[in-house]
Design a protein around this motif. Structure first.
Motif, mmCIF file in Angstrom:
data_model
loop_
_atom_site.group_PDB
_atom_site.id
_atom_site.type_symbol
_atom_site.label_atom_id
_atom_site.label_comp_id
_atom_site.label_asym_id
_atom_site.label_seq_id
_atom_site.Cartn_x
_atom_site.Cartn_y
_atom_site.Cartn_z
ATOM 1 N N THR A 1 37.875 -9.707 36.090
ATOM 2 C CA THR A 1 37.570 -8.499 35.324
ATOM 3 C C THR A 1 36.827 -7.461 36.151
ATOM 4 O O THR A 1 36.015 -7.791 37.005
ATOM 5 N N ALA B 1 43.183 -9.681 31.696
ATOM 6 C CA ALA B 1 42.276 -9.529 30.555
ATOM 7 C C ALA B 1 42.793 -8.568 29.499
ATOM 8 O O ALA B 1 42.245 -8.503 28.391
ATOM 9 N N ILE C 1 37.573 -7.630 26.631
ATOM 10 C CA ILE C 1 37.111 -8.959 27.012
ATOM 11 C C ILE C 1 36.815 -9.870 25.821
ATOM 12 O O ILE C 1 37.185 -11.050 25.823
ATOM 13 N N ASP D 1 33.910 -11.767 37.280
ATOM 14 C CA ASP D 1 33.630 -10.351 37.070
ATOM 15 C C ASP D 1 33.035 -9.715 38.322
ATOM 16 O O ASP D 1 32.104 -10.257 38.923
ATOM 17 N N ILE E 1 40.319 -15.410 34.542
ATOM 18 C CA ILE E 1 40.550 -14.012 34.178
ATOM 19 C C ILE E 1 39.628 -13.134 35.019
ATOM 20 O O ILE E 1 38.418 -13.098 34.785
ATOM 21 N N ILE F 1 35.675 -16.450 33.724
ATOM 22 C CA ILE F 1 35.703 -15.014 33.989
ATOM 23 C C ILE F 1 35.093 -14.773 35.367
ATOM 24 O O ILE F 1 33.968 -15.196 35.639
ATOM 25 N N GLU G 1 36.370 -4.173 31.855
ATOM 26 C CA GLU G 1 37.261 -4.611 30.772
ATOM 27 C C GLU G 1 36.495 -4.812 29.471
ATOM 28 O O GLU G 1 36.852 -5.656 28.649
#
Length: 242
Positions: A10, A94, A17, A37, A8, A35, A13
């Motif tokens: 991000t 997300a 999240i 990010d 996912i 994740i 978010e």
């Protein structure tokens, strides 16, 4: 869903999240989440670190220095997953536009039915399964997929879909460092390279629901990349460049 991980990406978010992570983990005790990010200013990454205490060894976080595009985030995630034991690698947003309940259907398409790549498709059988989009965006997305299908000749209805499950060997066969696109055209390029390698691709009907929290990352530049990049990609394939 053993040996499976959901990537996912991000950027800002924070509103989604925690909910998306807890929802995915509530569905299956074996699945993992990665994740990726992009150093979100709203501290999305910090929230993920807090949640790791509840999901030790199942929730993973990789933080990049800055926002660098959807495609590069997924490439980063693919490489991370391929260094580990995962056999089924998902892409998922997300913001709940991709229903987590469909993860098992995509997994079964690969694990049980033998697909190499399963696509959560919005456009199977001339139906448009999209909720909360204005008509302009629906038409843009639908006809973009038709355009890509016409140019590439891929027998895929939803060529721009971002909800997919790859078997490990598909990603291992693709030279990830040579992926050119960074926006939504990345999704097209990955499908096209899988198609050229003659992997078994199936589409699983899903309902796409537009985000209710946070802001969309779609931009004019991303759309232009998808429209004009497809022609270049197809021309290169005619000269044997997969």
């Amino acid at each position: 869903m053993k040996d499976a991980v959901v990537i996912i990406p991000t950027y800002n978010e924070i509103e989604n999240i925690e909910s998306i992570i807890r929802t995915v983990f509530s569905l299956d005790n074996d699945i993992h989440i990665l994740i990726v990010d992009d150093n979100s200013p709203d501290l999305t990454g910090l929230k993920v670190k807090e949640l790791q205490k509840d999901y030790q060894d199942r929730l993973h976080l990789e933080t990049r220095k800055q926002k660098s595009g959807l495609g590069t985030a997924y490439i980063y995630g693919f490489k991370w997953c391929l260094k580990r034991y995962y056999q089924y690698i998902f892409e998922m947003d997300a913001d709940f536009s991709h229903n987590p309940n469909d993860l098992e259907r995509l997994y079964n398409a690969c694990h049980v039915e033998g697909a190499d790549l399963a696509i959560g498709s919005r456009y199977i059988g001339n139906k448009i399964n999209v909720v909360n989009w204005d008509i302009k965006r629906v038409l843009l997305s639908y006809f973009a997929s038709r355009y890509v299908r016409f140019i590439t000749r891929m027998p895929i209805a939803d060529t721009t879909a971002g909800y997919v499950c790859y078997k490990r060997h598909v990603l291992e066969s693709i030279e990830l460092d040579k992926i050119k696109f960074v926006g939504y055209a990345f999704q097209i390029e990955m499908k096209f390279k899988s198609y050229l390698r003659k992997f078994k691709i199936v589409e699983v009907p899903v309902i796409f629901t537009d985000r209710t929290k946070g802001e969309s990352k779609l931009s004019g530049g991303i759309i232009s990349e998808a429209i004009f990049g497809v022609i270049t990609m197809k021309i290169k394939s005619l000269f044997g460049k997969k």
